[in-house]
Motif scaffolding. Structure first.
Motif, mmCIF file in Angstrom:
data_model
loop_
_atom_site.group_PDB
_atom_site.id
_atom_site.type_symbol
_atom_site.label_atom_id
_atom_site.label_comp_id
_atom_site.label_asym_id
_atom_site.label_seq_id
_atom_site.Cartn_x
_atom_site.Cartn_y
_atom_site.Cartn_z
ATOM 1 N N UNK A 47 12.155 52.575 59.742
ATOM 2 C CA UNK A 47 12.880 53.284 60.787
ATOM 3 C C UNK A 47 14.068 52.426 61.201
ATOM 4 N N UNK A 48 15.249 52.826 60.798
ATOM 5 C CA UNK A 48 16.428 51.984 61.016
ATOM 6 C C UNK A 48 17.224 52.345 62.263
ATOM 7 N N UNK A 49 16.894 53.444 62.920
ATOM 8 C CA UNK A 49 17.635 53.845 64.109
ATOM 9 C C UNK A 49 16.652 54.183 65.222
ATOM 10 N N UNK A 50 17.028 53.899 66.460
ATOM 11 C CA UNK A 50 16.130 54.242 67.570
ATOM 12 C C UNK A 50 15.931 55.754 67.656
ATOM 13 N N UNK A 51 14.717 56.159 67.987
ATOM 14 C CA UNK A 51 14.459 57.580 68.197
ATOM 15 C C UNK A 51 13.229 57.731 69.071
ATOM 16 N N UNK A 52 12.910 58.957 69.433
ATOM 17 C CA UNK A 52 11.785 59.215 70.323
ATOM 18 C C UNK A 52 10.433 59.145 69.651
ATOM 19 N N UNK A 53 10.389 58.887 68.352
ATOM 20 C CA UNK A 53 9.118 58.828 67.652
ATOM 21 C C UNK A 53 8.492 57.434 67.770
ATOM 22 N N UNK A 54 9.204 56.400 67.403
ATOM 23 C CA UNK A 54 8.586 55.082 67.291
ATOM 24 C C UNK A 54 8.492 54.294 68.583
ATOM 25 N N UNK A 55 9.502 54.338 69.406
ATOM 26 C CA UNK A 55 9.454 53.537 70.626
ATOM 27 C C UNK A 55 9.438 52.043 70.311
ATOM 28 N N UNK A 56 9.385 51.203 71.333
ATOM 29 C CA UNK A 56 9.524 49.756 71.110
ATOM 30 C C UNK A 56 8.252 49.037 70.665
ATOM 31 N N UNK A 57 7.073 49.655 70.798
ATOM 32 C CA UNK A 57 5.820 48.951 70.519
ATOM 33 C C UNK A 57 4.917 49.752 69.588
ATOM 34 N N UNK A 58 4.112 49.056 68.767
ATOM 35 C CA UNK A 58 3.151 49.757 67.907
ATOM 36 C C UNK A 58 2.185 50.610 68.723
ATOM 37 N N UNK A 60 -1.569 53.078 68.554
ATOM 38 C CA UNK A 60 -2.851 53.255 67.864
ATOM 39 C C UNK A 60 -2.836 54.564 67.081
ATOM 40 N N UNK A 61 -3.798 54.703 66.151
ATOM 41 C CA UNK A 61 -3.930 55.958 65.415
ATOM 42 C C UNK A 61 -4.162 57.115 66.380
ATOM 43 N N UNK A 62 -4.973 56.881 67.410
ATOM 44 C CA UNK A 62 -5.247 57.929 68.403
ATOM 45 C C UNK A 62 -3.966 58.386 69.082
ATOM 46 N N UNK A 63 -3.105 57.431 69.434
ATOM 47 C CA UNK A 63 -1.821 57.796 70.049
ATOM 48 C C UNK A 63 -0.985 58.650 69.093
ATOM 49 N N UNK A 64 -0.899 58.218 67.828
ATOM 50 C CA UNK A 64 -0.101 58.975 66.866
ATOM 51 C C UNK A 64 -0.631 60.383 66.691
ATOM 52 N N UNK A 65 -1.934 60.518 66.621
ATOM 53 C CA UNK A 65 -2.523 61.837 66.386
ATOM 54 C C UNK A 65 -2.388 62.759 67.588
ATOM 55 N N UNK A 66 -2.079 62.202 68.734
ATOM 56 C CA UNK A 66 -1.961 63.035 69.933
ATOM 57 C C UNK A 66 -0.616 63.743 70.033
ATOM 58 N N UNK A 67 0.401 63.272 69.273
ATOM 59 C CA UNK A 67 1.701 63.906 69.480
ATOM 60 C C UNK A 67 2.572 64.062 68.242
ATOM 61 N N UNK A 71 6.574 61.716 60.414
ATOM 62 C CA UNK A 71 6.864 60.282 60.504
ATOM 63 C C UNK A 71 8.197 59.998 59.832
ATOM 64 N N UNK A 72 9.221 59.601 60.578
ATOM 65 C CA UNK A 72 10.459 59.179 59.929
ATOM 66 C C UNK A 72 10.158 58.043 58.960
ATOM 67 N N UNK A 73 10.640 58.178 57.731
ATOM 68 C CA UNK A 73 10.391 57.185 56.697
ATOM 69 C C UNK A 73 9.302 57.626 55.728
ATOM 70 N N UNK A 74 8.503 58.605 56.097
ATOM 71 C CA UNK A 74 7.427 59.090 55.246
ATOM 72 C C UNK A 74 7.951 60.250 54.385
#
Length: 118
Positions: A47-58, A60-67, A71-74
């Protein structure tokens, strides 16, 4: 073959919400799916540009599955829809996402569809 990439806009756009997708050919449901991965973390380095998907911190899988439903880059999934023999002439193809909402009327569902025959 069906390729879809859901994109919304603004906070709360469709790209941030996992929803059931129903695919119909000539009025008959031929596929049901819910986009999304277990986690987008493996793609964070790409992910080379800021966006609303990644945010500044890693997250959890649970967090990803909730929203997140993409996936940019996938890769974008290619779904095979078995159709069988079809008559000559026009046919109707519909993707229905009945719960979809578009904040400020922004967002779209680009898709590619092609038929491969033997």
């Amino acid at each position: 073959m069906l390729i879809t990439s859901n994109h919304g806009a603004n906070a709360g756009g469709e790209e941030y919400i996992r929803r059931d997708h129903y695919v119909y050919v000539d009025g008959e449901m031929v596929l049901q799916y819910k986009p999304g991965r277990t986690s987008c973390e493996p793609f964070r380095p790409y992910n080379t540009q800021p966006n609303g998907i990644y945010g500044p911190y890693p997250q959890s899988d649970e967090d990803w599955q909730s929203f997140s439903n993409w996936c940019p880059g996938d890769v974008i999934d290619t779904r095979i829809i078995p159709w069988g023999a079809a008559s000559a002439g026009e046919h109707e193809f519909v993707i229905d996402v009945p719960d979809a909402t578009f904040v400020d009327m922004q967002g779209n569902f680009p898709f590619s569809l092609y038929v491969q025959a033997e």
